[in-house]
Design a protein around this motif. Sequence first.
Motif, mmCIF file in Angstrom:
data_model
loop_
_atom_site.group_PDB
_atom_site.id
_atom_site.type_symbol
_atom_site.label_atom_id
_atom_site.label_comp_id
_atom_site.label_asym_id
_atom_site.label_seq_id
_atom_site.Cartn_x
_atom_site.Cartn_y
_atom_site.Cartn_z
ATOM 1 N N GLY A 141 0.789 -1.223 0.000
ATOM 2 C CA GLY A 141 0.000 0.000 0.000
ATOM 3 C C GLY A 141 0.818 1.269 0.000
ATOM 4 O O GLY A 141 0.257 2.374 -0.049
ATOM 5 N N GLY A 142 2.135 1.121 0.030
ATOM 6 C CA GLY A 142 2.995 2.312 0.062
ATOM 7 C C GLY A 142 2.870 3.150 -1.196
ATOM 8 O O GLY A 142 2.973 4.377 -1.143
ATOM 9 N N TRP A 143 2.652 2.489 -2.340
ATOM 10 C CA TRP A 143 2.509 3.222 -3.605
ATOM 11 C C TRP A 143 1.264 4.106 -3.552
ATOM 12 O O TRP A 143 1.311 5.297 -3.869
ATOM 13 C CB TRP A 143 2.406 2.230 -4.758
ATOM 14 C CG TRP A 143 2.795 2.755 -6.107
ATOM 15 C CD1 TRP A 143 4.004 2.631 -6.715
ATOM 16 C CD2 TRP A 143 1.947 3.468 -7.033
ATOM 17 N NE1 TRP A 143 3.986 3.224 -7.970
ATOM 18 C CE2 TRP A 143 2.723 3.745 -8.182
ATOM 19 C CE3 TRP A 143 0.625 3.886 -7.017
ATOM 20 C CZ2 TRP A 143 2.231 4.427 -9.301
ATOM 21 C CZ3 TRP A 143 0.116 4.577 -8.114
ATOM 22 C CH2 TRP A 143 0.918 4.836 -9.245
ATOM 23 N N GLY A 144 0.158 3.530 -3.105
ATOM 24 C CA GLY A 144 -1.071 4.308 -2.995
ATOM 25 C C GLY A 144 -0.971 5.396 -1.942
ATOM 26 O O GLY A 144 -1.571 6.475 -2.092
ATOM 27 N N ALA A 145 -0.216 5.146 -0.886
ATOM 28 C CA ALA A 145 -0.057 6.157 0.164
ATOM 29 C C ALA A 145 0.642 7.397 -0.372
ATOM 30 O O ALA A 145 0.299 8.523 0.005
ATOM 31 C CB ALA A 145 0.728 5.571 1.334
ATOM 32 N N VAL A 146 1.610 7.213 -1.266
ATOM 33 C CA VAL A 146 2.263 8.365 -1.890
ATOM 34 C C VAL A 146 1.257 9.167 -2.715
ATOM 35 O O VAL A 146 1.214 10.405 -2.651
ATOM 36 C CB VAL A 146 3.444 7.912 -2.781
ATOM 37 C CG1 VAL A 146 3.998 9.086 -3.587
ATOM 38 C CG2 VAL A 146 4.552 7.301 -1.932
ATOM 39 N N VAL A 147 0.432 8.468 -3.486
ATOM 40 C CA VAL A 147 -0.596 9.148 -4.283
ATOM 41 C C VAL A 147 -1.518 9.966 -3.382
ATOM 42 O O VAL A 147 -1.822 11.136 -3.671
ATOM 43 C CB VAL A 147 -1.424 8.121 -5.087
ATOM 44 C CG1 VAL A 147 -2.605 8.801 -5.770
ATOM 45 C CG2 VAL A 147 -0.558 7.417 -6.110
#
Length: 298
Positions: A141-147
């Motif tokens: 979920g780190g990718w979505g957290a950046v978004v």
Amino acid sequence: MPAENGILTPAEMARAAEDAAFGKATSHQLKSFLLALTAGGYIALGFVFFVTSQVGAADMPWGVSKVLGGLVFSTGLTLVVLTGAELFTSSTLTLTARASGRITTWQLLRNWVIVYLGNFIGALTIVALIFFAKTWEQADGGWGAVVLDVSMKKVSHGFGEAFALGILCNLMVCLAIWAAYGGRNTIDKVAAVTLPIALFVASGFEHSVANMFMIPLGILIVTFAGDGFWSAAGIDPAAYGDLTWSNFFVDNLLPVTLGNIVGGGVMIGVLYWTIFHFLDKPGKPMPNPSVGGREEDK
């Protein structure tokens, strides 16, 4: 004529930019729309690369991570330049052709609307693909957290702040495009584009077309992500309650778009048109360096 090394002079670059603006505004409307679709997609893909570069970047020095993100994002505008795609932010330079009387106000506005809509649809196409591919679930979920974090920051600006950030952004984008007109090969054009674009992204300036990707993707994640995503990413969905369509359009896209028009169309396009078209009258004699011309004219 271009210099022997093939690089255009500043005055020749201004003429090339105006000719390109005239060509865009008078092109077949369907062609403009299709090229705009690709540009919106390419800029969105640049932001995909940016997001990937920022996952885990909290352990890096802040400035280093931002410069890294800017450098990889420049992939998007590089693809736009090399493929001849039509991007709204650079299409603001059609003000040069209007100032010269080569196009009408209707032709200018029609081109802007067609390209803007095409960019939006192209960006939303990548939003849909990234969302359904579940790229946002990568890195626990780190990718979505950046978004989400980037999107929240974008809708949190005041109107005046977003407007100013839009001006600053398109100063750099249109300078990059302008400089690319002087390049005579792929390497020249890539070099001209990369650093100005890296500067605007690293500095947090606001680009309307890039935001057509980032913020809608953030809204989709907030709306449809399940409990597994929030627990894996270790973030609270309530912290992103301001990610709404109304906040996107009113608090970000509107002021940023207006700022982009001023920054690119007026502060770059009209400025250089004034310098190299209005002030450099046709037939005006150039100083002869051999008979007392200034050193800088040699």
